[in-house]
Design a protein around this motif. Structure first.
Motif, PDB file in Angstrom:
ATOM      1  N   LYS A 156       0.887  -1.161   0.000  1.00 21.96           N
ATOM      2  CA  LYS A 156       0.000   0.000   0.000  1.00 21.96           C
ATOM      3  C   LYS A 156       0.926   1.212   0.000  1.00 21.96           C
ATOM      4  N   ASP A 157       0.874   1.982  -1.091  1.00 16.93           N
ATOM      5  CA  ASP A 157       1.846   3.076  -1.271  1.00 16.93           C
ATOM      6  C   ASP A 157       1.213   4.465  -1.313  1.00 16.93           C
ATOM      7  N   ASP A 158      -0.062   4.586  -0.919  1.00 18.12           N
ATOM      8  CA  ASP A 158      -0.756   5.870  -1.093  1.00 18.12           C
ATOM      9  C   ASP A 158      -0.891   6.670   0.199  1.00 18.12           C
ATOM     10  N   LEU A 159      -0.162   6.282   1.238  1.00 20.20           N
ATOM     11  CA  LEU A 159      -0.279   6.981   2.524  1.00 20.20           C
ATOM     12  C   LEU A 159       0.905   7.898   2.780  1.00 20.20           C
ATOM     13  N   ARG A 160       0.603   9.092   3.283  1.00 19.61           N
ATOM     14  CA  ARG A 160       1.659  10.024   3.669  1.00 19.61           C
ATOM     15  C   ARG A 160       2.101   9.753   5.096  1.00 19.61           C
ATOM     16  N   LEU A 161       3.280  10.237   5.439  1.00 20.78           N
ATOM     17  CA  LEU A 161       3.727  10.195   6.840  1.00 20.78           C
ATOM     18  C   LEU A 161       2.792  11.067   7.674  1.00 20.78           C
ATOM     19  N   PRO A 162       2.617  10.752   8.958  1.00 19.81           N
ATOM     20  CA  PRO A 162       1.716  11.567   9.786  1.00 19.81           C
ATOM     21  C   PRO A 162       2.267  12.976  10.010  1.00 19.81           C
ATOM     22  N   THR A 163       1.367  13.911  10.311  1.00 18.25           N
ATOM     23  CA  THR A 163       1.777  15.298  10.548  1.00 18.25           C
ATOM     24  C   THR A 163       2.182  15.513  12.008  1.00 18.25           C
ATOM     25  N   ASP A 164       1.787  14.590  12.885  1.00 16.22           N
ATOM     26  CA  ASP A 164       2.139  14.685  14.303  1.00 16.22           C
ATOM     27  C   ASP A 164       3.653  14.524  14.459  1.00 16.22           C
ATOM     28  N   GLU A 165       4.318  15.572  14.951  1.00 17.67           N
ATOM     29  CA  GLU A 165       5.796  15.603  15.022  1.00 17.67           C
ATOM     30  C   GLU A 165       6.377  14.439  15.830  1.00 17.67           C
ATOM     31  N   ASN A 166       5.768  14.128  16.979  1.00 20.51           N
ATOM     32  CA  ASN A 166       6.254  13.074  17.862  1.00 20.51           C
ATOM     33  C   ASN A 166       6.228  11.718  17.153  1.00 20.51           C
ATOM     34  N   LEU A 167       5.076  11.395  16.556  1.00 19.91           N
ATOM     35  CA  LEU A 167       4.921  10.130  15.840  1.00 19.91           C
ATOM     36  C   LEU A 167       5.835  10.078  14.618  1.00 19.91           C
ATOM     37  N   LEU A 168       5.954  11.201  13.929  1.00 17.73           N
ATOM     38  CA  LEU A 168       6.803  11.300  12.735  1.00 17.73           C
ATOM     39  C   LEU A 168       8.268  10.994  13.081  1.00 17.73           C
ATOM     40  N   SER A 169       8.761  11.583  14.168  1.00 19.86           N
ATOM     41  CA  SER A 169      10.161  11.356  14.543  1.00 19.86           C
ATOM     42  C   SER A 169      10.379   9.914  15.020  1.00 19.86           C
ATOM     43  N   GLN A 170       9.374   9.323  15.696  1.00 22.79           N
ATOM     44  CA  GLN A 170       9.490   7.921  16.121  1.00 22.79           C
ATOM     45  C   GLN A 170       9.573   6.986  14.914  1.00 22.79           C
ATOM     46  N   ILE A 171       8.735   7.241  13.905  1.00 21.78           N
ATOM     47  CA  ILE A 171       8.724   6.397  12.702  1.00 21.78           C
ATOM     48  C   ILE A 171      10.049   6.525  11.952  1.00 21.78           C
ATOM     49  N   LYS A 172      10.465   7.767  11.702  1.00 22.76           N
ATOM     50  CA  LYS A 172      11.719   7.987  10.953  1.00 22.76           C
ATOM     51  C   LYS A 172      12.920   7.436  11.716  1.00 22.76           C
ATOM     52  N   GLY A 173      12.971   7.687  13.029  1.00 22.61           N
ATOM     53  CA  GLY A 173      14.081   7.211  13.854  1.00 22.61           C
ATOM     54  C   GLY A 173      14.167   5.697  13.877  1.00 22.61           C
ATOM     55  N   GLY A 174      13.033   5.048  14.102  1.00 22.96           N
ATOM     56  CA  GLY A 174      12.996   3.593  14.145  1.00 22.96           C
ATOM     57  C   GLY A 174      13.353   2.965  12.814  1.00 22.96           C
ATOM     58  N   PHE A 175      12.902   3.610  11.724  1.00 18.92           N
ATOM     59  CA  PHE A 175      13.182   3.083  10.386  1.00 18.92           C
ATOM     60  C   PHE A 175      14.671   3.193  10.061  1.00 18.92           C
ATOM     61  N   GLU A 176      15.264   4.332  10.447  1.00 18.88           N
ATOM     62  CA  GLU A 176      16.701   4.530  10.184  1.00 18.88           C
ATOM     63  C   GLU A 176      17.572   3.566  10.999  1.00 18.88           C
ATOM     64  N   GLU A 177      17.070   3.176  12.189  1.00 20.13           N
ATOM     65  CA  GLU A 177      17.812   2.211  13.014  1.00 20.13           C
ATOM     66  C   GLU A 177      17.638   0.781  12.517  1.00 20.13           C
ATOM     67  N   GLY A 178      16.792   0.591  11.508  1.00 21.50           N
ATOM     68  CA  GLY A 178      16.582  -0.743  10.950  1.00 21.50           C
ATOM     69  C   GLY A 178      15.632  -1.608  11.753  1.00 21.50           C
ATOM     70  N   LYS A 179      14.765  -0.993  12.585  1.00 20.50           N
ATOM     71  CA  LYS A 179      13.812  -1.769  13.372  1.00 20.50           C
ATOM     72  C   LYS A 179      12.649  -2.223  12.487  1.00 20.50           C
ATOM     73  N   ASP A 180      12.025  -3.328  12.882  1.00 22.41           N
ATOM     74  CA  ASP A 180      10.785  -3.781  12.237  1.00 22.41           C
ATOM     75  C   ASP A 180       9.640  -2.999  12.866  1.00 22.41           C
ATOM     76  N   LEU A 181       8.979  -2.160  12.083  1.00 24.93           N
ATOM     77  CA  LEU A 181       7.920  -1.315  12.624  1.00 24.93           C
ATOM     78  C   LEU A 181       6.565  -1.705  12.052  1.00 24.93           C
ATOM     79  N   VAL A 182       5.545  -1.687  12.907  1.00 25.16           N
ATOM     80  CA  VAL A 182       4.172  -1.901  12.471  1.00 25.16           C
ATOM     81  C   VAL A 182       3.411  -0.613  12.773  1.00 25.16           C
ATOM     82  N   VAL A 183       2.768  -0.036  11.749  1.00 22.11           N
ATOM     83  CA  VAL A 183       2.000   1.191  11.950  1.00 22.11           C
ATOM     84  C   VAL A 183       0.512   0.852  11.949  1.00 22.11           C
ATOM     85  N   THR A 184      -0.236   1.570  12.773  1.00 20.12           N
ATOM     86  CA  THR A 184      -1.681   1.417  12.807  1.00 20.12           C
ATOM     87  C   THR A 184      -2.284   2.544  11.985  1.00 20.12           C
TER      88      THR A 184
END
Length: 160
Positions: free
Chosen positions: A112-140
């Motif tokens: 599914k490729d049609d979703l933007r990153l969230p606008t909430d700064e806290n959630l945005l930094s958690q997603i980007k940070g976790g992704f850069e660290e190579g963690k397996d992330l599940v988003v709701t």
């Protein structure tokens, strides 16, 4: 009846409604309601007594579930309000593109490729940070009335 022809516009959806009716007097705090065509979560409900014109009124204070704006509405308690169908789905994060879109893995193995990153700064930094660290992330992803938005994040450990 009449000899004239009737033409109906056909819509290209499965016929499932984006909302369903519910009596205003039965909608409670933490429920959902549509105010000004926006899906909202109810944060406060107050009911006034019946006046000389007969209807008890429900005063709803609600927050838009996608942009966080506060909305208010007053409806007679015996009338129906629209309530949005709100769904939450978990997807595994595969990739974040440079233009701010995410690539997600669905349950059946499609992307599914049609979703933007969230606008909430806290959630945005958690997603980007976790992704850069190579963690397996599940988003709701919360979806209502044809809109989707990432609303939560789970870390299911490092990538193998």
């Amino acid at each position: 009846m009449s000899d004239e022809e009737h033409h109906f516009e056909s819509k290209a959806d499965a016929g499932a409604s984006k909302t369903y009716p519910q009596q205003a007097g039965t909608i409670r705090k933490n429920g959902y309601i549509v105010i000004k065509s926006r899906p909202c979560k109810v944060v406060e409900v107050s009911t006034s007594k019946t006046g000389k014109h007969g209807h008890a009124k429900c005063h709803f204070v609600a927050i838009d579930i996608f942009n966080g704006k506060k909305l208010e509405d007053i409806v007679p308690s015996s009338h129906n309000c629209d309530v949005p169908h709100v769904n939450r789905t978990d997807y595994q994060l595969i990739d974040i593109s440079e233009d701010g879109f995410v690539s997600l893995l669905t349950e059946n193995g499609n992307t599914k490729d049609d979703l933007r990153l969230p606008t909430d700064e806290n959630l945005l930094s958690q997603i980007k940070g976790g992704f850069e660290e190579g963690k397996d992330l599940v988003v709701t992803v919360m979806s209502a009335m044809g809109e989707d938005q990432i609303c939560a994040l789970k870390d299911i450990g490092p990538k193998n």
